[in-house]
Scaffold this motif. Structure first.
Motif, PDB file in Angstrom:
ATOM      1  N   TYR A 196      -3.874 -17.045 -11.498  1.00  0.00           N
ATOM      2  CA  TYR A 196      -3.284 -17.056 -10.230  1.00  0.00           C
ATOM      3  C   TYR A 196      -1.594 -17.972 -10.613  1.00  0.00           C
ATOM      4  CZ  TYR A 196      -2.772 -18.851  -5.449  1.00  0.00           C
ATOM      5  OH  TYR A 196      -2.642 -19.331  -4.443  1.00  0.00           O
ATOM      6  N   THR A 197      -1.608 -19.115 -10.951  1.00  0.00           N
ATOM      7  CA  THR A 197      -0.428 -19.006 -11.326  1.00  0.00           C
ATOM      8  C   THR A 197       0.215 -18.645 -11.841  1.00  0.00           C
ATOM      9  OG1 THR A 197      -0.248 -20.442 -13.367  1.00  0.00           O
ATOM     10  CG2 THR A 197      -0.795 -21.594 -10.995  1.00  0.00           C
ATOM     11  N   ASN A 198      -0.167 -17.337 -12.336  1.00  0.00           N
ATOM     12  CA  ASN A 198       1.504 -16.574 -13.263  1.00  0.00           C
ATOM     13  C   ASN A 198       1.124 -15.543 -12.236  1.00  0.00           C
ATOM     14  OD1 ASN A 198       1.738 -18.205 -15.510  1.00  0.00           O
ATOM     15  ND2 ASN A 198      -0.149 -17.686 -16.263  1.00  0.00           N
ATOM     16  N   GLY A 199       0.528 -15.579 -10.919  1.00  0.00           N
ATOM     17  CA  GLY A 199       0.470 -14.727 -10.673  1.00  0.00           C
ATOM     18  C   GLY A 199      -0.319 -12.942 -10.514  1.00  0.00           C
ATOM     19  N   ASN A 200      -1.348 -13.169 -11.684  1.00  0.00           N
ATOM     20  CA  ASN A 200      -2.180 -12.172 -12.637  1.00  0.00           C
ATOM     21  C   ASN A 200      -3.778 -12.261 -11.670  1.00  0.00           C
ATOM     22  OD1 ASN A 200      -0.428 -11.407 -13.705  1.00  0.00           O
ATOM     23  ND2 ASN A 200      -0.370 -12.786 -15.295  1.00  0.00           N
ATOM     24  N   LYS A 237      -6.405 -12.514  -8.126  1.00  0.00           N
ATOM     25  CA  LYS A 237      -6.004 -12.551  -6.850  1.00  0.00           C
ATOM     26  C   LYS A 237      -7.119 -13.630  -5.983  1.00  0.00           C
ATOM     27  CE  LYS A 237      -7.110  -9.466  -3.241  1.00  0.00           C
ATOM     28  NZ  LYS A 237      -8.002  -8.181  -2.425  1.00  0.00           N
TER      29      LYS A 237
END
Length: 275
Positions: free
Chosen positions: A104-108, A110
């Motif tokens: 999540y923190t890496n933008g991967n 949802k």
């Protein structure tokens, strides 16, 4: 004479410096032993699989309006610089939760609909924390099913009244979720009067089997037992100088707040002013 004056002056300076150092050291020490601040954030289950006794519909937290509210709410809480964010999941799932949070923190990743991620992940990420911590306890078996079976056989009228109350509670909750905003629902979950009503569900049949099997008291004690263990997990993280946010179902936090109230080593940090 001048030499004596110089000696006295030097001695006075040393004394003043020593007192100043001792004062600074005392301030530092006092700061180090400040009691932990603990926020117990009671919520309904954002994704309700129908496992609780009370069956009800829940508001859709994924609408644009509700997502905007959750973004603002979690930003306000993150801005308070919590040191730990605890979520209602069993510790055996910690590694899975860690991987999800990292993604999540890496933008991967949802976010799922559940409150652990919609609230917990968001707060921890915005606060710059390395993750969230599971604090649930499920090894203690709640004896609710045994109590209901006993009532069926021995106190059918009490069982009928119990079932009617549970059914009405579910209907009332569904009505609230169809009419109130997300903010209003969360405030309701953390309202002291509602919390007392919540705790009553787990003690209203405490007298069943009194003087004999004590099945009512044992069922109530098993629920409190689980929550005592959950509170122990919170205490383990809420050490001096920390600011802890623990998110959980309001059935748990209602009881946990009563334990926090008598815990002299920790201070309650009220969530209501942020809702």
């Amino acid at each position: 004479m001048r030499k004596i004056t110089t000696i006295l002056t030097s001695t006075l300076v040393l004394v003043i410096n020593s007192l100043s150092y001792a004062h600074e050291k005392q301030i530092t020490h006092d700061q180090e032993i400040q009691p932990a601040q603990v926020m117990l954030f009671g919520v309904f289950h954002f994704h309700n699989p129908g496992l609780d006794s009370v069956k009800s519909e829940v508001i859709n937290v994924l609408t644009p309006k509700n997502q905007d509210y959750l973004e603002k709410l979690t930003s306000k809480l993150a801005n308070e610089n919590p040191t730990h964010v605890l979520i209602e999941c069993p510790p055996k799932r910690q590694k899975i939760i860690d991987r999800q949070f990292s993604s999540y923190t890496n933008g991967n990743y949802k976010l799922n609909v559940n409150e652990n991620q919609q609230l917990g992940f968001r707060i921890a990420a915005k606060a710059g924390l390395q993750g969230v911590i599971c604090y649930d306890e499920r090894n203690v078996h709640w004896k609710g099913a045994e109590l209901r079976d006993f009532m069926d056989k021995n106190t059918p009228e009490r069982k009928k009244a119990h079932d009617q109350l549970i059914k009405k509670s579910g209907q009332d909750t569904s009505q609230l979720h169809n009419t109130l905003s997300l903010s209003q629902l969360l405030r309701l979950n953390n309202n002291p009067s509602e919390e007392r009503d919540n705790m009553n569900f787990y003690i209203m049949e405490n007298d069943i089997g009194a003087g004999q099997e004590f099945i009512g008291a044992d069922a109530a004690a098993s629920w409190w037992h689980r929550n005592f263990r959950m509170y122990a997990n919170i205490q383990a993280q809420a050490q001096p100088g920390t600011k802890v946010i623990a998110i959980g179902g309001s059935g748990h936090t209602a009881i946990l707040k009563t334990l926090l109230e008598v815990d002299k080593s920790r201070h309650a940090w009220d969530v209501n002013e942020y809702l």
